[in-house]
Design a protein around this motif. Structure first.
Motif, mmCIF file in Angstrom:
data_model
loop_
_atom_site.group_PDB
_atom_site.id
_atom_site.type_symbol
_atom_site.label_atom_id
_atom_site.label_comp_id
_atom_site.label_asym_id
_atom_site.label_seq_id
_atom_site.Cartn_x
_atom_site.Cartn_y
_atom_site.Cartn_z
ATOM 1 N N GLU A 181 0.834 -1.201 0.000
ATOM 2 C CA GLU A 181 0.000 0.000 0.000
ATOM 3 C C GLU A 181 0.875 1.261 0.000
ATOM 4 N N TYR A 182 1.572 1.497 -1.100
ATOM 5 C CA TYR A 182 2.362 2.717 -1.252
ATOM 6 C C TYR A 182 1.723 3.596 -2.319
ATOM 7 N N ASP A 183 1.789 4.919 -2.112
ATOM 8 C CA ASP A 183 1.223 5.846 -3.086
ATOM 9 C C ASP A 183 2.131 6.002 -4.309
ATOM 10 N N LEU A 184 3.435 5.832 -4.085
ATOM 11 C CA LEU A 184 4.414 6.000 -5.164
ATOM 12 C C LEU A 184 5.557 5.018 -4.942
ATOM 13 N N ILE A 185 5.995 4.361 -6.012
ATOM 14 C CA ILE A 185 7.119 3.424 -5.921
ATOM 15 C C ILE A 185 8.262 3.958 -6.780
ATOM 16 N N ILE A 186 9.424 4.146 -6.163
ATOM 17 C CA ILE A 186 10.618 4.598 -6.878
ATOM 18 C C ILE A 186 11.538 3.396 -7.074
ATOM 19 N N ILE A 214 8.234 6.137 -10.244
ATOM 20 C CA ILE A 214 9.370 6.887 -10.765
ATOM 21 C C ILE A 214 10.467 5.858 -11.018
ATOM 22 N N MET A 215 10.968 5.805 -12.243
ATOM 23 C CA MET A 215 12.013 4.856 -12.632
ATOM 24 C C MET A 215 13.304 5.623 -12.896
ATOM 25 N N ILE A 216 14.365 5.248 -12.202
ATOM 26 C CA ILE A 216 15.662 5.895 -12.365
ATOM 27 C C ILE A 216 16.593 4.923 -13.067
ATOM 28 N N SER A 217 17.150 5.324 -14.203
ATOM 29 C CA SER A 217 17.994 4.385 -14.940
ATOM 30 C C SER A 217 18.788 5.081 -16.029
ATOM 31 N N HIS A 218 19.935 4.484 -16.372
ATOM 32 C CA HIS A 218 20.677 4.898 -17.562
ATOM 33 C C HIS A 218 20.209 4.092 -18.775
ATOM 34 N N ASP A 219 19.364 3.076 -18.548
ATOM 35 C CA ASP A 219 18.850 2.222 -19.625
ATOM 36 C C ASP A 219 17.724 2.966 -20.333
ATOM 37 N N ARG A 220 18.097 3.839 -21.271
ATOM 38 C CA ARG A 220 17.130 4.730 -21.909
ATOM 39 C C ARG A 220 16.052 3.946 -22.670
ATOM 40 N N LEU A 221 16.445 2.857 -23.302
ATOM 41 C CA LEU A 221 15.480 2.062 -24.062
ATOM 42 C C LEU A 221 14.389 1.519 -23.149
ATOM 43 N N PHE A 222 14.777 1.023 -21.981
ATOM 44 C CA PHE A 222 13.800 0.506 -21.027
ATOM 45 C C PHE A 222 12.941 1.642 -20.476
ATOM 46 N N LEU A 223 13.565 2.768 -20.153
ATOM 47 C CA LEU A 223 12.810 3.904 -19.620
ATOM 48 C C LEU A 223 11.734 4.372 -20.594
ATOM 49 N N GLU A 224 12.096 4.456 -21.861
ATOM 50 C CA GLU A 224 11.128 4.915 -22.860
ATOM 51 C C GLU A 224 9.955 3.946 -22.989
ATOM 52 N N ALA A 225 10.189 2.694 -22.622
ATOM 53 C CA ALA A 225 9.139 1.681 -22.760
ATOM 54 C C ALA A 225 8.254 1.567 -21.525
ATOM 55 N N VAL A 226 8.652 2.209 -20.398
ATOM 56 C CA VAL A 226 7.853 2.099 -19.177
ATOM 57 C C VAL A 226 7.437 3.456 -18.616
#
Length: 441
Positions: free
Chosen positions: A369-374, A404-416
Motif C-alpha cells: 500500500e504505497y502511493d508511489l514506488i521509486i 518513478i524509474m531511475i535508470s541509464h537504460d534509456r530504451l527501457f525507460l522509454e518503454a515504461v
C-alpha cells in the motif's frame, strides 16, 4: 600475446563440447540472468560454490599469467576509505618507491572521466562512478587478462562508450585479453568478438539487429512533480544548481542522465533523506502531498542488511503495508519470473543473485500500500527476455500504481514511462512512439 582457452561441456543436455580460445582483444559474452555467467567466471578462477548446480563444466583451462577481475557489485571491490587509497593500493602491488606511487596516483586520478578528490570516500560515488574507478584500478596493474562480470552495467551510454574505448586501447597496447560477461544484449554491438551463453550451449553470435519493445499503452496518471530553484551539495560536491522544472500529471516518470548527474539524489530528496540547501520541491497526487513512498535501492541488498525476504514480509505485515489476503497472489506472480517463494524466502539476501533479488523486491513492493514506488535501476542485470517480461508486468501494475524509474537504460525507460526527465539537459519528453521502432519483441 595473451590467450585464454577452455573446453565447456553441457553434460545434462548431451550437446557437443566446445573448445573455446580467446586471444587479445575485447570479447563479449552475453547471456540472460541465471544461465551461469558469474559461475563460469568463478570456474575460470578455480572457484566453485559448494551448492552451485550448473548446466556445464569446463576443463582444461589455460589462463594468462596475470588476471584482474571486475565484479558485478562495485562495492565489494572497494577496500579503502578514500579514492586516493584505492588508486594507491593497486599501484603498491607493483611499486615500492613512494614517489613513483604518488605520481601514478595523480596520473590515474586525471584519467578518471569524473572529477573526484583524493580524500573522497568512494562510497559517495554513484554506481557508475564506482565501476569506472574499479576499471581504472583493475588495469593499472597491467594484467594480461581482465574478466568483467557485468561490471559496466551501471554506466550511461556515453560513459560506456568512453570506457570501451579505454579498454580497447589497453588491449592494443598490452596485447591483453578481456572477457566481458554482460546481461545487456545491445552490448554486443561494441565488439566483433561476440558469444552467447545459454542453458544448453556456448555459441559465437553476430549482433546486427536492433532490439525494441512492442507498443503498450501507459494509463493516464495524476501525480505532479516540480522543483523550484533547488540547490544541493553533497560532501563538498555540487550536484544541483538552480534545478527548476514543472511536470504535468504522470503515471510513470523516467529519470535519466550521465553517471553522477544526480538521478539517485532526486529520489533521496523526494523521500526526505536529503535536504536541499536552497529551493523547494512539490510532489503530489490530486493536489495532496505524497509521503507514503517505497524505494528500491540500486543496491537492493542494502535494504535488508543480510536478512531474508521472509523477515521483510513479516515487517510489511506488521506495519500494515501489505494486505495479508494478497500474499498468495504475490507469491503466484513471482512465478511469472521463474522465482519460487518457498525456495528463496528463508535465504540471506546476500546469497541471492542480483536479478532474483531485484525482481522479488519489485513484485513485493507492487503488492504493498504505497502511493508511489521509486525503482532505482530496475532493469539492471536482466537479459532481454527478462526485461520484456518485467516491462509488461510494470505496465499492468500501472493501472493501480504510480512510479518513478531511475535508470541509464534509456530504451527501457522509454518503454515504461509516459514522461522522461533527462537531468543532463533538464529536458522533459513524452514517450513512447511506436513508429520509432525498428523491430519489436
Amino acid at each position: 600475446m595473451a590467450m585464454l582457452s577452455f573446453t565447456i561441456n553441457f553434460e545434462k543436455f548431451k550437446t557437443e563440447s566446445s573448445d573455446l580460445k580467446f586471444e587479445s582483444g575485447l570479447n563479449i559474452i552475453y547471456g540472460n540472468s541465471g544461465v551461469g555467467k558469474s559461475s563460469l567466471l568463478q570456474l575460470l578462477l578455480g572457484k566453485k560454490k559448494q551448492n552451485n548446480i550448473l548446466n556445464f563444466s569446463i576443463s582444461p583451462i589455460e589462463l594468462p599469467s596475470s588476471i584482474s577481475v571486475i565484479y558485478q557489485n562495485p562495492d565489494i571491490q572497494i577496500i579503502t576509505p578514500t579514492i586516493g587509497g584505492e588508486l594507491a593500493f593497486s599501484l603498491e602491488n607493483q611499486y615500492h618507491n613512494p614517489e613513483t606511487i604518488s605520481i601514478g596516483v595523480n596520473t590515474l586520478l586525471e584519467s578518471l572521466p569524473f572529477v573526484p578528490q583524493l580524500n573522497q570516500n568512494p562510497l559517495t560515488l554513484s554506481g557508475g562512478e564506482k565501476e569506472l574507478l574499479n576499471i581504472t584500478t583493475a588495469i593499472s596493474t597491467q594484467p594480461d587478462c581482465v574478466l568483467i562480470d557485468d561490471g559496466l552495467s551501471f554506466l550511461s551510454d556515453s560513459a560506456k562508450i568512453k570506457c570501451i574505448d579505454k579498454l580497447n586501447k589497453y588491449t592494443q597496447r598490452n596485447n591483453s585479453v578481456i572477457l566481458w560477461f554482460t546481461s545487456e544484449i545491445n552490448d554486443l554491438k561494441y565488439s566483433t568478438f561476440n558469444w552467447e551463453l545459454t542453458l544448453t550451449g556456448f555459441i559465437k553470435v553476430d549482433q546486427n539487429k536492433a532490439y525494441q519493445y512492442e507498443h503498450m499503452e501507459i494509463p493516464k496518471g495524476d501525480v505532479e512533480l516540480s522543483f523550484n530553484h533547488l540547490f544541493f551539495n553533497y560532501d563538498q560536491r555540487n550536484i544541483f544548481s538552480d534545478l527548476t522544472f514543472n511536470l504535468k500529471p504522470f503515471r510513470s516518470l523516467g529519470i535519466t542522465g550521465d553517471n553522477g548527474s544526480g538521478k539517485t539524489t532526486i529520489a533521496q530528496i523526494l523521500r526526505g533523506i536529503y535536504k536541499p540547501i536552497k529551493g523547494s520541491f512539490y510532489l503530489a497526487q490530486n493536489n495532496s502531498s505524497i509521503n507514503n513512498i517505497a524505494y528500491l535501492d540500486q543496491f537492493p541488498e542494502n535494504l535488508l542488511l543480510g536478512r531474508s525476504f521472509n523477515h521483510l514480509l513479516d515487517q510489511l505485515l506488521n506495519e500494515e503495508k501489505i494486505n495479508s489476503h494478497l500474499i498468495s497472489t504475490f507469491k503466484k506472480r513471482l512465478e511469472r519470473f521463474h522465482i519460487q517463494w518457498d525456495a528463496i524466502s528463508q535465504i540471506d539476501v546476500m546469497e541471492l543473485p542480483w536479478s532474483m533479488l531485484r525482481l522479488t523486491f519489485i513484485v513485493l513492493l507492487t503488492h504493498c500500500e504505497y502511493d508511489l514506488i521509486i525503482l532505482d535501476e530496475p532493469s539492471f542485470g536482466l537479459g532481454w527476455k527478462q526485461k520484456v517480461i518485467l516491462r509488461q508486468y510494470l505496465i499492468e501494475k500501472m493501472n493501480y500504481k504510480h512510479f518513478i524509474m531511475i535508470s541509464h537504460d534509456r530504451l527501457f525507460l522509454e518503454a515504461v514511462s509516459d514522461k522522461i526527465l533527462d537531468i543532463d539537459i533538464e529536458q522533459l519528453t513524452t514517450t513512447f512512439k511506436q513508429n520509432e521502432q525498428e523491430e519489436t519483441a
